[in-house]
Design a protein around this motif. Structure first.
Motif: not given
Length: 81
Positions: A10-15, A58-60, A72-74
């Motif tokens: 879910y987090l991966k999709d939202e990111m 949050q993931l970290n 990575p950050a965008p």
């Protein structure tokens, strides 16, 4: 706190969605001729960037004891012209 595989997905999709929204805003702001509209699109893009970074933090934090998130950050994160 250990996250389940489902939560991580879910987090991966939202990111991914936040990153895509950020990139689209960046693109359309560059195409825009009206300075007020351009500023609004830039502001919206920055919000999506902030959401992405908050999710990454949050993931970290959730993985602090284990492997860090590798997304990575965008790139081109600064949209000011």
């Amino acid at each position: 706190m250990q996250l389940s595989t489902k939560d991580l997905n879910y987090l991966k999709d939202e990111m991914s969605w936040e990153l895509l929204a950020f990139k689209k805003c960046h693109h359309y702001a560059k195409e825009c001729q009206d300075p007020q509209v351009k500023q609004l699109i830039d502001d919206i893009g920055r919000k999506h960037q902030q959401h992405y970074e908050q999710l990454l933090q949050q993931l970290n934090a959730a993985n602090a004891g284990g492997t860090q998130a590798t997304q990575p950050a965008p790139s081109g994160a600064n949209m000011t012209q």
